[in-house]
Write a protein that holds these residues in place. Structure first.
Motif, PDB file in Angstrom:
ATOM      1  N   GLU A 114       0.700   3.854   1.991  1.00  0.00           N
ATOM      2  CA  GLU A 114       1.139   4.278   3.327  1.00  0.00           C
ATOM      3  C   GLU A 114       2.401   3.531   3.740  1.00  0.00           C
ATOM      4  OE1 GLU A 114      -1.799   3.192   2.316  1.00  0.00           O
ATOM      5  OE2 GLU A 114      -3.460   4.008   3.491  1.00  0.00           O
ATOM      6  N   ARG A 115       2.411   2.215   3.459  1.00  0.00           N
ATOM      7  CA  ARG A 115       3.596   1.433   3.835  1.00  0.00           C
ATOM      8  C   ARG A 115       4.779   1.760   2.933  1.00  0.00           C
ATOM      9  NH1 ARG A 115       1.998  -4.298   3.528  1.00  0.00           N
ATOM     10  NH2 ARG A 115       0.049  -3.501   2.687  1.00  0.00           N
TER      11      ARG A 115
ATOM     12  N   CYS B 232      -5.796   0.726   5.344  1.00  0.00           N
ATOM     13  CA  CYS B 232      -6.155  -0.650   5.699  1.00  0.00           C
ATOM     14  C   CYS B 232      -5.550  -1.025   7.049  1.00  0.00           C
ATOM     15  CB  CYS B 232      -5.700  -1.614   4.605  1.00  0.00           C
ATOM     16  SG  CYS B 232      -3.946  -2.054   4.673  1.00  0.00           S
TER      17      CYS B 232
ATOM     18  N   CYS C 264      -1.660  -1.371   7.287  1.00  0.00           N
ATOM     19  CA  CYS C 264      -0.974  -0.075   7.287  1.00  0.00           C
ATOM     20  C   CYS C 264      -1.118   0.621   8.631  1.00  0.00           C
ATOM     21  CB  CYS C 264      -1.494   0.811   6.170  1.00  0.00           C
ATOM     22  SG  CYS C 264      -0.894   0.278   4.563  1.00  0.00           S
TER      23      CYS C 264
ATOM     24  N   CYS D  71       0.829  -1.212   0.000  1.00  0.00           N
ATOM     25  CA  CYS D  71       0.000   0.000   0.000  1.00  0.00           C
ATOM     26  C   CYS D  71       0.863   1.261   0.000  1.00  0.00           C
ATOM     27  CB  CYS D  71      -0.882   0.043   1.237  1.00  0.00           C
ATOM     28  SG  CYS D  71      -1.951  -1.362   1.466  1.00  0.00           S
TER      29      CYS D  71
HETATM   30 ZN   LIG Z   1      -2.723  -0.525   3.519  1.00  0.00          ZN
END
Ligand SMILES: [Zn+2]
Length: 166
Positions: free
Chosen positions: A65-66, A96, A99, A63
């Motif tokens: 964010e990660r 999610c 994250c 993702c």
């Molecule tokens: Zn995520």
């Protein structure tokens, strides 16, 4: 929920929101066609962006964010004062579960997280309030803290607790 005080300055909010839109351009999302951009703000005012990077083996997808937090952390930045996330959906969407937990490793529970609608800035006068969620702020942004998104969480300090002998 009642109106909340913004904890970031207008300048920092703008920087984060623009950073998230900019980061979204780096999305590699040929399978979901769901580009996401995230931007982290450091205490010294730098913005570190990340986008979602998908994989033909879907479980290998990372993702936005990660991506942002791993980029930052691997280059020695492990302290953050804000996060913004944006998709192409015209409503604020939330990180999610995975994250949220990864953010928990490096971010304070009171760190603001700005969820930005894909068609930002919106005219929020036309928007209806959603039950149980913070009111939309300027441009249709929904602001949470990390602790609100990940209540009663497990983090690094739990590993420091004394263990029972058994
Ligand atoms: Zn995520």
């Amino acid at each position: 929920m009642s109106a909340r005080a913004w904890t970031l300055s207008i300048e920092d909010r703008t920087k984060l929101i623009q950073g998230a839109f900019e980061a979204k351009k780096g999305s590699y999302s040929p399978y979901s066609h769901f580009p996401v951009g995230a931007a982290l703000l450091t205490p010294d005012g730098r913005v570190i962006g990340g986008a979602n990077i998908e994989n033909a083996s879907y479980g290998g997808t990372i993702c936005a964010e990660r991506t942002a937090i791993v980029k930052a952390a691997s280059e020695g930045t492990r302290s953050f004062v804000g996060l913004a996330v944006v998709t192409n959906v015209p409503s604020p969407l939330s990180p999610c579960g995975i994250c949220r937990q990864v953010l928990r490793e490096f971010c304070a529970l009171d760190m603001p997280i700005l969820l930005v609608p894909g068609d930002y800035p919106q005219d929020i006068k036309e928007k209806e309030k959603e039950e149980g969620k913070p009111e939309l702020s300027e441009g249709g942004v929904r602001e949470y803290t990390l602790g609100e998104l990940l209540p009663d969480s497990f983090g690094p300090e739990q590993l420091e607790l004394p263990r029972s002998a058994r």
